[in-house]
Design an enzyme around this catalytic site. Structure first.
Site, short mmCIF file in Angstrom:
data_model
loop_
_atom_site.label_atom_id
_atom_site.label_comp_id
_atom_site.label_asym_id
_atom_site.label_seq_id
_atom_site.Cartn_x
_atom_site.Cartn_y
_atom_site.Cartn_z
CB VAL A 103 -0.94 -0.02 1.25
CG1 VAL A 103 -1.45 1.43 1.43
CG2 VAL A 103 -2.27 -1.10 0.95
CG LEU A 118 1.94 0.97 9.50
CD1 LEU A 118 2.86 0.02 10.05
CD2 LEU A 118 2.54 1.68 8.16
CG HIS A 119 -4.84 0.59 6.12
ND1 HIS A 119 -5.39 0.38 4.88
CD2 HIS A 119 -4.75 1.81 6.33
CE1 HIS A 119 -5.72 1.56 4.15
NE2 HIS A 119 -5.07 2.48 5.05
N GLY A 120 -3.69 -2.77 5.08
CA GLY A 120 -4.13 -3.40 3.74
C GLY A 120 -5.49 -3.66 3.55
CB SER A 145 -5.81 6.79 5.56
OG SER A 145 -5.13 5.78 5.10
#
Lengths: 157, 87
Positions: free
Chosen positions: A48, A65-67, B5
């Site tokens: 990402v 943070l992430h997917g 986000s």
């Protein structure tokens, strides 16, 4: 909600990391060891940032943070890495990062409350600064617990 | 990327618009879908990082540096939304 996700198993303080990739690895590994994600999710979080740029740095010194759920999230989860030395993600305004949260959602709704509580916590400058300078995991958990109560009712309105 | 986000941004936008009594439908989109859907939106709120990737458009694009700072959100989003709401 937040206090259910951020626990002694998913929070680390005083962490040293060479670069943002290592930050993603450390935050991701906490979720992996907790049995919340597949290893593929760590790569997804890194991709990402690689493909979209460091927009995950959502506030000064804070990375989220992430997917995506389909990249290997088994259950809603969050980890927090408090960095000893702030790490640059390449964000023009919000670098360097001291607080790195890794978030795994199973859909687009179920982790809204946790995210809302996190936003309330981070917008409180005093709490955010105490998080940044926390020396022990217990200190971090205490701050989080106080916000879980304070923000719980606000998050659902 | 409607997960971290994006969701956070939607939540904050909804919060300041609700305070200002401006009815709005706020949707999260990834960059590639946003490019095609921009014409249907009255305004776009995004990060300063992603804004350049949206390309040329007549829709007002608001860029937010700090997603958790409701003061920044309020001062940038509400005036634009108010003028759209009245117009």
């Amino acid at each position: 909600m937040l206090a259910d996700l951020l626990t002694e198993r998913t929070v680390r303080v005083g962490v040293e990391a060479r670069d943002w990739q290592e930050v993603v690895d450390i935050a991701g590994r906490l979720l992996l060891e907790d049995g919340s994600i597949e290893p593929s999710y760590i790569d997804a979080m890194r991709e990402v940032i690689q493909s979209l740029g460091p927009y995950v740095v959502i506030a000064p010194g804070v990375a989220l943070l992430h997917g995506r759920p389909q990249h290997g999230v088994k259950r809603i989860c969050m980890s927090l890495v408090v960095l000893k030395t702030p790490v640059k993600f390449g964000h023009p305004e919000n670098d360097p990062v001291t607080l790195a949260f890794a978030l795994g959602g199973v859909d687009e709704r179920s982790h809204l409350d946790a995210l809302a509580q996190l936003a309330t916590l981070l917008s409180d400058e005093d709490a955010a600064s105490r998080l940044r300078s926390a020396q022990t995991v217990e200190e971090v958990l205490e701050i989080i617990r106080s916000f879980d109560h304070a923000a719980g009712s606000d998050a659902t309105t | 990327m409607g997960l971290g986000s994006g969701l956070l941004l939607r939540m904050q936008v909804e919060k300041v618009l609700k305070e200002a009594n401006i009815p709005a439908k706020v949707e999260v989109m990834d960059i590639s879908s946003a490019r095609g859907s921009l014409l249907q939106a009255d305004m776009v709120v995004t990060s300063s990082e992603l804004a350049p990737q949206l390309g040329e458009t007549k829709v007002p694009i608001i860029t937010i540096h700090n997603f958790v700072d409701l003061n920044e959100m309020r001062s940038k989003v509400v005036p634009v939304a108010q003028s759209l709401h009245k117009g």
